[in-house]
Enzyme design. Sequence first.
Site, PDB file in Angstrom:
ATOM      1  N   ASP A 175       3.889  -3.694  -0.213  1.00 17.01           N
ATOM      2  CA  ASP A 175       2.711  -3.078   0.428  1.00 17.01           C
ATOM      3  C   ASP A 175       3.052  -1.653   0.880  1.00 17.01           C
ATOM      4  O   ASP A 175       4.212  -1.226   0.827  1.00 17.01           O
ATOM      5  CB  ASP A 175       2.312  -3.951   1.631  1.00 17.01           C
ATOM      6  CG  ASP A 175       0.963  -3.572   2.230  1.00 17.01           C
ATOM      7  OD1 ASP A 175       0.132  -2.978   1.526  1.00 17.01           O
ATOM      8  OD2 ASP A 175       0.744  -3.884   3.421  1.00 17.01           O
ATOM      9  N   GLU A 198       2.152   3.841  -0.911  1.00 14.18           N
ATOM     10  CA  GLU A 198       1.507   5.061  -1.447  1.00 14.18           C
ATOM     11  C   GLU A 198       2.380   6.304  -1.247  1.00 14.18           C
ATOM     12  O   GLU A 198       2.262   7.216  -2.082  1.00 14.18           O
ATOM     13  CB  GLU A 198       0.141   5.247  -0.785  1.00 14.18           C
ATOM     14  CG  GLU A 198      -0.873   4.183  -1.162  1.00 14.18           C
ATOM     15  CD  GLU A 198      -0.591   2.817  -0.514  1.00 14.18           C
ATOM     16  OE1 GLU A 198       0.024   2.822   0.571  1.00 14.18           O
ATOM     17  OE2 GLU A 198      -0.942   1.795  -1.103  1.00 14.18           O
ATOM     18  N   ASP A 255      -7.407  -3.289   0.662  1.00  8.97           N
ATOM     19  CA  ASP A 255      -8.121  -3.718   1.877  1.00  8.97           C
ATOM     20  C   ASP A 255      -9.638  -3.589   1.762  1.00  8.97           C
ATOM     21  O   ASP A 255     -10.243  -2.690   2.332  1.00  8.97           O
ATOM     22  CB  ASP A 255      -7.628  -2.910   3.079  1.00  8.97           C
ATOM     23  CG  ASP A 255      -6.161  -3.161   3.355  1.00  8.97           C
ATOM     24  OD1 ASP A 255      -5.614  -4.122   2.799  1.00  8.97           O
ATOM     25  OD2 ASP A 255      -5.565  -2.393   4.125  1.00  8.97           O
TER      26      ASP A 255
HETATM   27  O1  MIG Z   1      -2.477  -1.321   6.897  1.00 10.25           O
HETATM   28  O2  MIG Z   1       0.563  -5.916   6.384  1.00 10.25           O
HETATM   29  O3  MIG Z   1      -3.229  -4.122   2.198  1.00 10.25           O
HETATM   30  O4  MIG Z   1      -3.045  -6.841   2.709  1.00 10.25           O
HETATM   31  O5  MIG Z   1      -2.351  -7.641   5.316  1.00 10.25           O
HETATM   32  C1  MIG Z   1      -2.328  -2.701   7.017  1.00 10.25           C
HETATM   33  C2  MIG Z   1      -0.714  -5.866   6.928  1.00 10.25           C
HETATM   34  C3  MIG Z   1      -1.060  -3.113   6.279  1.00 10.25           C
HETATM   35  C4  MIG Z   1      -2.206  -3.649   4.284  1.00 10.25           C
HETATM   36  C5  MIG Z   1      -2.357  -4.634   3.186  1.00 10.25           C
HETATM   37  C6  MIG Z   1      -2.859  -5.920   3.754  1.00 10.25           C
HETATM   38  C7  MIG Z   1      -1.875  -6.433   4.766  1.00 10.25           C
HETATM   39  C8  MIG Z   1      -1.704  -5.407   5.875  1.00 10.25           C
HETATM   40  N1  MIG Z   1      -1.283  -4.133   5.311  1.00 10.25           N
END
Ligand code: MIG
Length: 728
Positions: free
Chosen positions: A321, A324, A436
């Site tokens: 995650d 970016e 998201d």
């Molecule tokens: O900005 O880890 O897209 O699936 O639950 C939030 C917490 C950070 C973004 C992910 C989302 C995840 C969340 N993360």
Amino acid sequence: MFTKTQLTQYTTLYRSGKPFKTGAVIVDLESNDFQQNDTIPYFQIEEENNKINFIYKMSKEDVVYGLGETLGALNKRGKIYRFYNTDDPEHTPEKMSLYGSHPFMILDGKNTFGLFIDYPSEIIFDIGFTDKDILKITVPSKDFDLYIFDSDEKLSIIKEYFNLTGKPYIPPKWAFGFQQSRWSYFSEEEVRNVAKKFRETGIPCDVIYTDIDYMDSYKVFTINKDKFPNYEGMVKDLKEMGIKVIPIIDPGVKIEKDYSMYEEGKEKGFFCVDENGNDFVAAVWPGPTHFPNFLNSEVRRWWGKKYKLFTDMGIKGFWNDMNEPSIFYTPKGLDNLIELLKSLEKNKENAGIEVFLARETLLKIANNREDYKSFYHKLDDGSLINHDMVHNLYGFNMTKATADELKELCPNERYLLLSRSSYPGLHRMASIWMGDNKSWWEHMIVNIRMLQSLNMMGFFYTGADVGGFGADSSAELVIRWMELGAFTPFYRNHSALNTRPQEPWQFDEESLNIMRDIVRLRYAFLPYTYSEYMNSVKESVPFVKPLSFVFEGDRVKDIEDQYMYGESLMVAPVYEQNKKGRYLHLPEVKWLNWTASKYEERNMKVYEPGDYYIEADLNEIPLFIKENSLILLSEPMNYVGEKEITELTVIGLVSDHAVYNYYDDDGTTYNFTKGEFGNLIIDITKADNDFKIDVKSYDPVNILKIKKIHFEIYDSDGSVIKKDMIIG
Ligand code: MIG
């Protein structure tokens, strides 16, 4: 200004300057002959300062497909898209950028051709927004590769793109099971209870995710021992129940003395650096962090090996995650904000517009391009490159680090790997989910369109957060989304912190029962889904396709809310609130409609081509089997592989002749590449008032355990003939 080299009959590379080697393309271009060439077919070229514009005058009938993870219609005309990977959790219609950059498009119309720009920083596609008939692509650089695919066939353009960038990734078979997630399950106990609840309620489930709260203070590759005293034991116990655990992994490394990731990274110079050569600081969940320099191969190896913490526990799935990379703020950004607040304080009696403007400034503190311009990567050859120039490659290289080392840590074993950020080529080693979204009805159609666009990019294994991530969802929304998700390869219910929980049992008894039936239906489709997935990778044909990729004519070009799921099945989900059915179009052939709720129940009707309103109650999803095509079902199970599949049910509308090539393999290794798979060729021919069935098998290593096939073969008049056949 360009050089050109012809790669295949259809594909030509036009090179400008000295492009950065992104890794998107797998074809070796080094030994190619490049000739001077100053024009590009179809496009007029306009140079403007340091930018190049490619301009194409679109005809009225032209449709533009592709561009992967973008918002708006499936036909990309009428909007601007900006490829610069960004963590934006508000997927509102005007947004130009999301987490991934996929600058591959197909223009289909007066001329038909494809185009892919391999350039890892900002690119703008203005597709008839500024001027309704002008396609204008802006690359703010002189160094990039532009590929033109010159074929009239959309599917062969996609094939060429896969030849260039690689075939889609193949997850383990259990990745086609249902998956449950939540930000967060805060403790081991909670995770165990969720698993138990699935088994108690009889809802099939293969995977449970642990989000950021399993970590100790959000430190990557650590476990919070208070909340998860025995993470490994939990993984083992869930495995007994057929449930796999997948942890989230974030790239930012917390700045904390004696934390090994931090100490090692700092000592070895593995972090991105600022203009003074100091490790660059940006804050994410753990507070201030350093970003690993994934563009360096040594850093990638170091990072990838850290997954051993989890692979040693038997974990075979990961969720990368925030890559970016997402930035909450940098110290400089925070200082500016504090200054701003101080100035507000001075004037706090009278503040009006200042407060309004401060709000805007506050939002700009996160994911600011100026911050991306302020750090550097040291490449393998020792040179430094500004992050902004290669921004879209960060998540790609984090995920490459993961994929490459997983192959070492778990030789010959498939893994489930998701990345949020992506670039072309990532699809050959992992996949992405759609980020998201929100629990909005409007985001179901976004899901349906993006599913088709992402499949064109090779992200076959994809899906959205079912039920919606942000905001609270109603039972009805979750049910309808569970129905849609049942017909997307990646099927995961996930929701955000502080939103209404949306696991199937969080509503009422009736909703729970409906969701159980839907998930069981999904598992019943497993033989078909898996077989189609594997066949589509083999054939380099998208697993999910728009109707206009299969049928001719203008009418189908307007259809964005129905799609082909494999070669035989068309899905027409209900995606609007309070609806008891929907309008849909059935192109060209006859269709066998199954408005499905329970796997066990048939609700079948034959339709001629045309436009219809189809009723579908809350527990039903309209499915359509194409004339002279077949689908395959088996008994649902609690998890993929719980039982051997010994019986198949074959359903189809055979007005003439249908052949199905059923594929299966061990589902967990790469042995299929050595021929270790099984095929059943099921051949059905209509003979007056009857059907002739012929089944041939290819099964050199005894993969197939099928003993019996039930046939339910429909005729054009809606009558059905049922037969059983003993195999082997
Ligand atoms: O900005 O880890 O897209 O699936 O639950 C939030 C917490 C950070 C973004 C992910 C989302 C995840 C969340 N993360």
